[in-house]
Design an enzyme around this catalytic site. Structure first.
Site, mmCIF file in Angstrom:
data_model
loop_
_atom_site.group_PDB
_atom_site.id
_atom_site.type_symbol
_atom_site.label_atom_id
_atom_site.label_comp_id
_atom_site.label_asym_id
_atom_site.label_seq_id
_atom_site.Cartn_x
_atom_site.Cartn_y
_atom_site.Cartn_z
ATOM 1 N N LYS A 118 22.749 37.368 23.358
ATOM 2 C CA LYS A 118 23.192 38.772 23.244
ATOM 3 C C LYS A 118 24.710 38.840 23.313
ATOM 4 O O LYS A 118 25.346 39.516 22.526
ATOM 5 C CB LYS A 118 22.627 39.637 24.388
ATOM 6 C CG LYS A 118 21.217 40.112 24.298
ATOM 7 C CD LYS A 118 20.930 41.159 23.268
ATOM 8 C CE LYS A 118 20.617 40.578 21.939
ATOM 9 N NZ LYS A 118 19.292 40.100 21.682
ATOM 10 N N CYS B 204 9.018 57.926 14.920
ATOM 11 C CA CYS B 204 8.694 59.105 14.124
ATOM 12 C C CYS B 204 9.589 60.284 14.532
ATOM 13 O O CYS B 204 10.114 60.324 15.630
ATOM 14 C CB CYS B 204 7.251 59.509 14.356
ATOM 15 S SG CYS B 204 6.095 58.173 14.116
ATOM 16 N N TRP C 42 6.871 56.415 11.355
ATOM 17 C CA TRP C 42 7.040 54.969 11.530
ATOM 18 C C TRP C 42 5.641 54.455 11.844
ATOM 19 O O TRP C 42 5.069 54.769 12.891
ATOM 20 C CB TRP C 42 8.015 54.690 12.680
ATOM 21 C CG TRP C 42 8.000 53.276 13.154
ATOM 22 C CD1 TRP C 42 7.291 52.758 14.212
ATOM 23 C CD2 TRP C 42 8.732 52.176 12.604
ATOM 24 N NE1 TRP C 42 7.546 51.431 14.341
ATOM 25 C CE2 TRP C 42 8.417 51.040 13.378
ATOM 26 C CE3 TRP C 42 9.620 52.041 11.541
ATOM 27 C CZ2 TRP C 42 8.963 49.784 13.109
ATOM 28 C CZ3 TRP C 42 10.155 50.794 11.286
ATOM 29 C CH2 TRP C 42 9.830 49.684 12.060
ATOM 30 N N GLU D 153 18.490 34.152 26.318
ATOM 31 C CA GLU D 153 18.594 35.433 25.619
ATOM 32 C C GLU D 153 19.881 36.160 26.020
ATOM 33 O O GLU D 153 20.549 36.766 25.181
ATOM 34 C CB GLU D 153 17.353 36.282 25.928
ATOM 35 C CG GLU D 153 17.343 37.661 25.332
ATOM 36 C CD GLU D 153 17.455 37.708 23.807
ATOM 37 O OE1 GLU D 153 17.391 36.659 23.151
ATOM 38 O OE2 GLU D 153 17.639 38.818 23.274
ATOM 39 N N HIS E 168 24.985 17.152 34.327
ATOM 40 C CA HIS E 168 24.831 16.045 33.376
ATOM 41 C C HIS E 168 25.811 16.154 32.213
ATOM 42 O O HIS E 168 25.597 15.538 31.168
ATOM 43 C CB HIS E 168 23.381 15.968 32.876
ATOM 44 C CG HIS E 168 22.424 15.642 33.978
ATOM 45 N ND1 HIS E 168 22.344 14.384 34.541
ATOM 46 C CD2 HIS E 168 21.533 16.407 34.652
ATOM 47 C CE1 HIS E 168 21.440 14.390 35.510
ATOM 48 N NE2 HIS E 168 20.934 15.611 35.596
ATOM 49 N N LYS F 261 19.760 42.239 10.018
ATOM 50 C CA LYS F 261 18.639 42.606 10.893
ATOM 51 C C LYS F 261 17.402 41.784 10.577
ATOM 52 O O LYS F 261 16.674 41.376 11.459
ATOM 53 C CB LYS F 261 18.350 44.107 10.745
ATOM 54 C CG LYS F 261 17.265 44.617 11.663
ATOM 55 C CD LYS F 261 17.710 44.592 13.117
ATOM 56 C CE LYS F 261 16.606 44.930 14.094
ATOM 57 N NZ LYS F 261 16.894 44.422 15.451
ATOM 58 N N ASN G 235 3.978 62.576 16.994
ATOM 59 C CA ASN G 235 4.707 61.383 17.434
ATOM 60 C C ASN G 235 3.980 60.830 18.646
ATOM 61 O O ASN G 235 3.594 61.605 19.525
ATOM 62 C CB ASN G 235 6.124 61.730 17.902
ATOM 63 C CG ASN G 235 7.048 62.036 16.750
ATOM 64 O OD1 ASN G 235 6.637 61.990 15.604
ATOM 65 N ND2 ASN G 235 8.287 62.362 17.074
ATOM 66 N N GLY G 236 3.849 59.507 18.726
ATOM 67 C CA GLY G 236 3.212 58.895 19.887
ATOM 68 C C GLY G 236 2.011 58.076 19.466
ATOM 69 O O GLY G 236 1.845 57.753 18.287
ATOM 70 N N ARG H 237 16.556 57.606 12.775
ATOM 71 C CA ARG H 237 15.608 57.013 13.714
ATOM 72 C C ARG H 237 14.814 55.879 13.081
ATOM 73 O O ARG H 237 14.158 55.119 13.776
ATOM 74 C CB ARG H 237 14.619 58.079 14.201
ATOM 75 C CG ARG H 237 15.259 59.188 15.001
ATOM 76 C CD ARG H 237 14.360 60.404 15.073
ATOM 77 N NE ARG H 237 13.193 60.194 15.892
ATOM 78 C CZ ARG H 237 13.043 60.672 17.116
ATOM 79 N NH1 ARG H 237 13.992 61.366 17.659
ATOM 80 N NH2 ARG H 237 11.945 60.459 17.797
ATOM 81 N N GLU I 17 26.512 37.198 20.147
ATOM 82 C CA GLU I 17 26.369 37.844 18.838
ATOM 83 C C GLU I 17 27.091 39.189 18.734
ATOM 84 O O GLU I 17 27.576 39.526 17.671
ATOM 85 C CB GLU I 17 24.902 37.967 18.408
ATOM 86 C CG GLU I 17 24.090 38.972 19.168
ATOM 87 C CD GLU I 17 22.632 39.019 18.733
ATOM 88 O OE1 GLU I 17 22.349 38.901 17.538
ATOM 89 O OE2 GLU I 17 21.772 39.184 19.613
#
Ligand code: F6R
Length: 607
Positions: free
Chosen positions: A484, A2, A74, A480, A503, A602, A100-101, A27, A487
């Site tokens: 990262k 937000c 948001w 992961e 192996h 996305k 906000n929060g 944002r 990509e």
């Protein structure tokens, strides 16, 4: 995330607020609104873009007031909708807020205020602040706001209008950023500089539990006891384009740095004393004892978060956990029935494969829980239960805070089930709960000094191939790390279970091949050391990532990146942050389009 803008001065407020909101659009948000005070308070708000708000404002003939507040929302509590958008008015229309929060005790406050006859309009946690201001108003806004802060728990940056003080704008904050912009016969509040930078470069930071009182000509600050506080303004010489990324060159870096807050928001609202309360998800003993299998399903990083979760849940709940790629699950004739708990993980909540998997699991009789970031997204709506990660909007294509908050949410689910099943000792439960709660602080520690990560990353930027190895939960974290790197930097990266190298893949290790070895599991140090030696003896060089307590591993490797000491079971959140930064700095050195890597989107809404 937000955004807030507030204005008091000699010019018409509405256009300034709308422009400020446009500056905050970067944002990410789902709705927006403004309120202007001119005798009474008038609000215009809408679901959708600021452009739609601008149209609505001109249709609504907003008053010519010179004081107002604006917000981009948001959604976290209550779907994106006109009613749930900010600003929120109090029931009597005399007070208006933007927030906000997250207000963690909003349900209790709402019940209390409702019992006192105060009606609510929205489903948000934020509206409770407007109603609380009205309820506690004693004719003096400073003492009222002090009392409001006493009652609120959670995080907040709030702008407040009061019809009884027609030339004064107020703000309070706790654990959520809010700056006061100082202009010439005009002053501003803003959630970040971007919103006000066009008007002023002089700012003052509002600290936790402080109150700001702004008129066109003066700004006064008070502490929580009502004592006035002196503050020294500072100058922000940022270019507006930089300000739109909060000063970071890329959204990805900004989002990496948002992780302490994102994890804290996800975790702290769910830890109530010694108890884990997972929103409305009912983990009764009979529900939990009837589960004989857990399927965790996701794509890409969400799947990787699931693998970390599998290690944790199997260890503490002693329930068999299968982690499945959504695109494989749906065509696999999966073993799923009414004794299977299905956990679908998705940042966007719209990934087509994950949605299809969720639907299939439901059809097969499984109870489904979604771990989702985007409120009211398809997966959140269709799952039987939902546990939101409060990461805020993720704009960079490569997920960072989305992933770490998913892992944190899985820890909470695992620990909750273990507790309900009575198969974890009280001492171990408390230890782990404490470790999870302290993750934000430890992530902040990593983010305080990233020079070494940057140096190593830059020295590897010309490599064609990087391997990642680890065992157990470190292997899950390696997956992961490799994703990262590939990509965003387009360097070929592969993660291997360290014991599996011999192996086959070890044939690819030659002089100069770089391997990142994750070594955070104390009981596996010795095994990892042999794997490191095997790589080095073929000419490969090894950069180890380990905790500070295991400095020996640094001596045995060609380099070391240390994470803060923490319980071995929660290290993947910390190693993830190091690996995100490692990938980021390599990609930056290679001048890649970090926020929008080629061929990627996305949200993948096609199968
Ligand atoms: C990688 C990445 C993707 C997503 C995947 C699932 O950085 O962002 O691998 O994790 O596309 O997306 P969600 O979580 O939105 O379902």
């Amino acid at each position: 995330m937000c955004g807030i803008i507030g204005y008091v001065g000699g010019k018409k407020a509405a256009p300034i607020l709308l422009k400020g909101l446009q500056r905050l659009e970067y944002r990410g948000y789902d709705s927006s609104g403004i309120a202007v005070l001119n005798g009474s308070i008038r609000v215009t708000k809408t679901c959708g873009k600021v452009a739609t708000l601008c149209e609505k404002v001109s249709e609504n003939n907003m008053p010519d007031g010179v004081i107002g507040i604006g917000h981009t929302r948001w959604a976290t509590h209550g779907a994106p909708s006109d009613i749930n958008s900010h600003p929120h008015l109090s029931a009597d229309g005399r007070f208006c807020i933007v927030h906000n929060g997250i207000i963690e005790n909003f349900a209790e406050l709402k019940a209390d205020l409702t019992a006192h006859g105060i009606p609510f309009k929205s489903e948000t946690d934020s509206e409770v602040i407007a109603q609380l201001v009205q309820y506690l108003y004693d004719g003096d806004m400073i003492s009222t706001l002090r009392n409001v802060m006493e009652r609120l728990s959670g995080s907040y940056a709030v702008g407040v209008l009061c019809a009884d003080s027609p030339s004064t704008l107020y703000a309070i904050r706790k654990d959520n950023p809010l700056v006061v912009g100082l202009g010439q016969n005009e002053n501003f509040i803003a959630s970040d500089f971007a919103a006000a930078l066009e008007h002023t470069h002089n700012f003052v930071q509002l600290n936790d539990y402080e109150i700001a009182q702004l008129t066109a000509r003066a700004v006064t600050f008070f502490d929580r006891n009502g004592k006035s506080v002196e503050k020294t303004p500072y100058r922000v010489d940022w270019d507006i384009s930089l300000a739109e990324k909060g000063g970071y060159p890329h959204f990805m870096l900004k989002e990496i740095y948002e992780q302490p807050k994102a994890i804290k928001d996800t975790v702290s609202a769910r830890i109530k004393g010694d108890n884990i309360v997972l929103d409305r998800i009912e983990f009764s003993a009979s529900n939990v004892n009837s589960i004989n299998r857990i399927n965790i399903i996701g794509c890409g990083s969400a799947y990787h978060a699931g693998i970390v979760g599998k290690h944790f849940i199997e260890k503490y709940c002693r329930i068999s956990v299968n982690c499945e790629l959504a695109s494989e699950y749906i065509y696999s004739n999966p073993i799923t029935d009414n004794r299977t708990l299905t956990v679908v993980i998705s940042q966007s909540g719209e990934t087509a494969d994950s949605l299809a998997a969720l639907r299939l699991a439901k059809k097969l009789g499984s109870h489904t829980i979604a771990i989702v970031n985007v409120l009211h997204s398809a997966i959140a709506r269709e799952a039987d239960d939902v546990l939101y990660t409060y990461a805020g909007p993720e704009i960079a294509v490569a997920t960072t805070k989305g992933y770490t908050t998913q892992v944190a949410a899985l820890y909470l689910i695992g620990l909750k089930i273990a507790k309900v099943k009575h198969i974890i000792s009280d001492a171990r439960y408390s230890e782990l709960l404490n470790e999870i709660a302290r993750l934000p602080e430890k992530v902040s520690e990593i983010l305080k000094d990233t020079d070494k990560i940057k140096q190593y990353a830059q020295s590897y930027a010309d490599h064609k191939c990087v391997f990642f190895i680890g065992r157990g939960t470190d292997y899950a974290a390696s997956l992961e790390g490799a994703l990262k790197l590939k990509e965003i930097s387009y360097i070929h990266a592969e993660a291997y279970a360290a014991g599996e190298l011999k192996h086959g893949t070890i044939s690819l290790i030659e002089n100069g091949t770089v391997t990142l070895a994750l070594v955070t599991q104390e009981d596996l140090y010795a095994k990892m050391l042999s794997n490191i030696k095997a790589v080095q003896s073929r000419g490969g060089s090894v950069l180890a990532i380990s905790s500070q307590k295991n400095m020996q591993i640094g001596k045995e490797s060609d380099g070391l990146l240390a994470i803060p000491d923490c319980d071995d079971d929660v290290t993947p959140v910390l190693t993830a942050v190091v690996l995100q930064l490692f990938a980021y700095y390599i990609a930056a050195k290679r001048e890649c389009d970090i926020d929008k890597p080629r061929n990627l989107a996305k949200s993948v809404t096609v199968e």
